[in-house]
Design a protein around this motif. Structure first.
Motif, PDB file in Angstrom:
ATOM      1  N   ASP A  23       0.891  -1.098  -0.076  1.00  0.00           N
ATOM      2  CA  ASP A  23       0.136   0.138   0.049  1.00  0.00           C
ATOM      3  C   ASP A  23       0.729   1.456   0.002  1.00  0.00           C
ATOM      4  OD1 ASP A  23      -2.355  -1.695  -0.060  1.00  0.00           O
ATOM      5  OD2 ASP A  23      -2.623  -1.344   2.300  1.00  0.00           O
ATOM      6  N   ALA A  24       1.848   1.200   0.831  1.00  0.00           N
ATOM      7  CA  ALA A  24       2.839   2.251   0.773  1.00  0.00           C
ATOM      8  C   ALA A  24       3.381   2.555  -0.654  1.00  0.00           C
ATOM      9  CB  ALA A  24       3.867   2.057   1.783  1.00  0.00           C
ATOM     10  N   LEU A  25       3.898   1.374  -1.138  1.00  0.00           N
ATOM     11  CA  LEU A  25       4.418   1.782  -2.752  1.00  0.00           C
ATOM     12  C   LEU A  25       3.364   1.987  -3.510  1.00  0.00           C
ATOM     13  CD1 LEU A  25       6.817  -1.549  -3.071  1.00  0.00           C
ATOM     14  CD2 LEU A  25       7.378   0.878  -2.914  1.00  0.00           C
ATOM     15  N   ILE A  26       2.049   1.692  -3.302  1.00  0.00           N
ATOM     16  CA  ILE A  26       1.069   2.215  -4.477  1.00  0.00           C
ATOM     17  C   ILE A  26       0.894   3.865  -4.113  1.00  0.00           C
ATOM     18  CG2 ILE A  26      -1.156   2.202  -4.828  1.00  0.00           C
ATOM     19  CD1 ILE A  26      -1.308  -0.784  -4.059  1.00  0.00           C
ATOM     20  N   GLU A  27       0.973   4.254  -2.972  1.00  0.00           N
ATOM     21  CA  GLU A  27       0.841   5.599  -2.471  1.00  0.00           C
ATOM     22  C   GLU A  27       2.024   6.271  -3.068  1.00  0.00           C
ATOM     23  OE1 GLU A  27      -0.334   9.205  -1.813  1.00  0.00           O
ATOM     24  OE2 GLU A  27      -1.697   7.498  -1.682  1.00  0.00           O
ATOM     25  N   ALA A  31      10.796   7.628 -11.710  1.00  0.00           N
ATOM     26  CA  ALA A  31      10.706   7.167 -10.425  1.00  0.00           C
ATOM     27  C   ALA A  31       9.311   6.430 -10.419  1.00  0.00           C
ATOM     28  CB  ALA A  31      10.685   8.298  -9.443  1.00  0.00           C
ATOM     29  N   ALA A  32       8.138   6.822 -10.940  1.00  0.00           N
ATOM     30  CA  ALA A  32       7.148   6.254 -10.815  1.00  0.00           C
ATOM     31  C   ALA A  32       7.083   4.846 -11.608  1.00  0.00           C
ATOM     32  CB  ALA A  32       5.822   7.114 -11.626  1.00  0.00           C
ATOM     33  N   GLU A  33       7.999   4.762 -12.954  1.00  0.00           N
ATOM     34  CA  GLU A  33       8.137   3.470 -13.513  1.00  0.00           C
ATOM     35  C   GLU A  33       8.856   2.607 -12.694  1.00  0.00           C
ATOM     36  OE1 GLU A  33       9.844   4.816 -17.371  1.00  0.00           O
ATOM     37  OE2 GLU A  33       8.002   5.774 -17.984  1.00  0.00           O
ATOM     38  N   HIS A  34       9.760   3.107 -12.144  1.00  0.00           N
ATOM     39  CA  HIS A  34      10.391   2.228 -11.195  1.00  0.00           C
ATOM     40  C   HIS A  34       9.687   1.445 -10.202  1.00  0.00           C
ATOM     41  CE1 HIS A  34      13.922   0.291  -8.819  1.00  0.00           C
ATOM     42  NE2 HIS A  34      13.458   1.157  -7.668  1.00  0.00           N
ATOM     43  N   VAL A  35       8.989   2.305  -9.251  1.00  0.00           N
ATOM     44  CA  VAL A  35       8.081   1.834  -8.461  1.00  0.00           C
ATOM     45  C   VAL A  35       6.977   0.896  -8.941  1.00  0.00           C
ATOM     46  CG1 VAL A  35       6.460   2.355  -6.544  1.00  0.00           C
ATOM     47  CG2 VAL A  35       8.487   3.969  -6.745  1.00  0.00           C
ATOM     48  N   ALA A  36       6.517   0.910 -10.210  1.00  0.00           N
ATOM     49  CA  ALA A  36       5.638   0.291 -10.916  1.00  0.00           C
ATOM     50  C   ALA A  36       6.020  -1.147 -11.392  1.00  0.00           C
ATOM     51  CB  ALA A  36       5.099   0.932 -12.059  1.00  0.00           C
ATOM     52  N   ARG A  37       7.395  -1.025 -11.696  1.00  0.00           N
ATOM     53  CA  ARG A  37       7.999  -2.439 -11.852  1.00  0.00           C
ATOM     54  C   ARG A  37       8.454  -3.310 -10.652  1.00  0.00           C
ATOM     55  NH1 ARG A  37      11.123   1.020 -15.384  1.00  0.00           N
ATOM     56  NH2 ARG A  37      12.748   1.074 -13.965  1.00  0.00           N
ATOM     57  N   VAL A  38       8.538  -2.656  -9.436  1.00  0.00           N
ATOM     58  CA  VAL A  38       8.620  -3.244  -8.369  1.00  0.00           C
ATOM     59  C   VAL A  38       7.451  -3.867  -7.773  1.00  0.00           C
ATOM     60  CG1 VAL A  38       9.231  -2.978  -5.828  1.00  0.00           C
ATOM     61  CG2 VAL A  38      10.905  -1.802  -7.753  1.00  0.00           C
ATOM     62  N   LEU A  39       6.254  -3.068  -7.873  1.00  0.00           N
ATOM     63  CA  LEU A  39       5.058  -3.677  -7.362  1.00  0.00           C
ATOM     64  C   LEU A  39       4.566  -4.826  -8.336  1.00  0.00           C
ATOM     65  CD1 LEU A  39       3.166  -0.174  -7.056  1.00  0.00           C
ATOM     66  CD2 LEU A  39       3.338  -2.020  -5.303  1.00  0.00           C
ATOM     67  N   LEU A  40       4.967  -4.557  -9.799  1.00  0.00           N
ATOM     68  CA  LEU A  40       4.456  -5.993 -10.621  1.00  0.00           C
ATOM     69  C   LEU A  40       5.350  -7.175 -10.214  1.00  0.00           C
ATOM     70  CD1 LEU A  40       2.693  -6.645 -12.725  1.00  0.00           C
ATOM     71  CD2 LEU A  40       4.249  -5.956 -14.566  1.00  0.00           C
ATOM     72  N   ALA A  41       6.511  -6.723 -10.188  1.00  0.00           N
ATOM     73  CA  ALA A  41       7.395  -7.933  -9.689  1.00  0.00           C
ATOM     74  C   ALA A  41       7.313  -8.726  -8.573  1.00  0.00           C
ATOM     75  CB  ALA A  41       8.918  -7.627  -9.979  1.00  0.00           C
ATOM     76  N   VAL A  43      -0.157  -1.220 -11.634  1.00  0.00           N
ATOM     77  CA  VAL A  43      -0.632   0.159 -11.327  1.00  0.00           C
ATOM     78  C   VAL A  43      -1.002   0.967 -12.557  1.00  0.00           C
ATOM     79  CG1 VAL A  43       0.206   0.580  -8.970  1.00  0.00           C
ATOM     80  CG2 VAL A  43       1.645   1.107 -11.043  1.00  0.00           C
ATOM     81  N   THR A  44      -0.644   0.394 -13.714  1.00  0.00           N
ATOM     82  CA  THR A  44      -0.893   1.043 -14.931  1.00  0.00           C
ATOM     83  C   THR A  44      -2.319   1.082 -15.241  1.00  0.00           C
ATOM     84  OG1 THR A  44      -0.278  -0.984 -16.449  1.00  0.00           O
ATOM     85  CG2 THR A  44       1.528   0.717 -16.097  1.00  0.00           C
ATOM     86  N   PRO A  45      -2.998   1.719 -15.958  1.00  0.00           N
ATOM     87  CA  PRO A  45      -4.511   2.003 -16.295  1.00  0.00           C
ATOM     88  C   PRO A  45      -4.632   0.680 -17.436  1.00  0.00           C
ATOM     89  CG  PRO A  45      -3.618   3.987 -17.117  1.00  0.00           C
ATOM     90  CD  PRO A  45      -2.301   3.245 -16.449  1.00  0.00           C
ATOM     91  N   ALA A  46      -5.878   0.125 -17.268  1.00  0.00           N
ATOM     92  CA  ALA A  46      -6.052  -0.992 -18.061  1.00  0.00           C
ATOM     93  C   ALA A  46      -6.293  -0.474 -19.704  1.00  0.00           C
ATOM     94  CB  ALA A  46      -7.236  -1.622 -17.627  1.00  0.00           C
TER      95      ALA A  46
END
Length: 98
Positions: free
Chosen positions: A15-19, A32-42, A48-51
């Motif tokens: 949840d903290a990473l999503i925020e 930075a947003a792309e990096h966090v998105a990759r961590v969340l996915l992996a 977190v990318t829109p469908a």
């Protein structure tokens, strides 16, 4: 006696990473947003990318006016600026007798 509730730290971290991702997107920090998105996915299998890209709503037409709005009137006028003369330069006088 009941056992204390144990916090799900993995969910809290996700949840903290999503925020964090959302704050980077709001700030325009795409790298930075792309990096966090990759961590969340992996790590959390959370995308977190829109469908699908949503269709942007049409902007409302801007009401045009013929003339710009006049400047607001002042209730009190500014005091006049006093003109003062510059001080005259004088040379030092030599003491008498020299």
């Amino acid at each position: 006696m009941s056992t204390p509730e144990i916090r799900d730290t993995r969910a809290a971290y996700r949840d903290a990473l999503i925020e964090e991702h959302a704050s980077y997107v709001r700030a325009g920090r795409t790298a930075a947003a792309e990096h966090v998105a990759r961590v969340l996915l992996a790590e959390y299998d959370h995308d977190v990318t829109p469908a699908a890209p949503a269709a942007e709503p049409e902007p409302e037409p801007v009401k045009e006016t013929a003339a710009a709005e006049p400047a607001p009137e002042r209730a009190v006028e500014a005091p006049p600026v006093k003109k003062t003369a510059a001080a005259r330069k004088t040379t030092a006088r030599r003491p008498a007798g020299n």
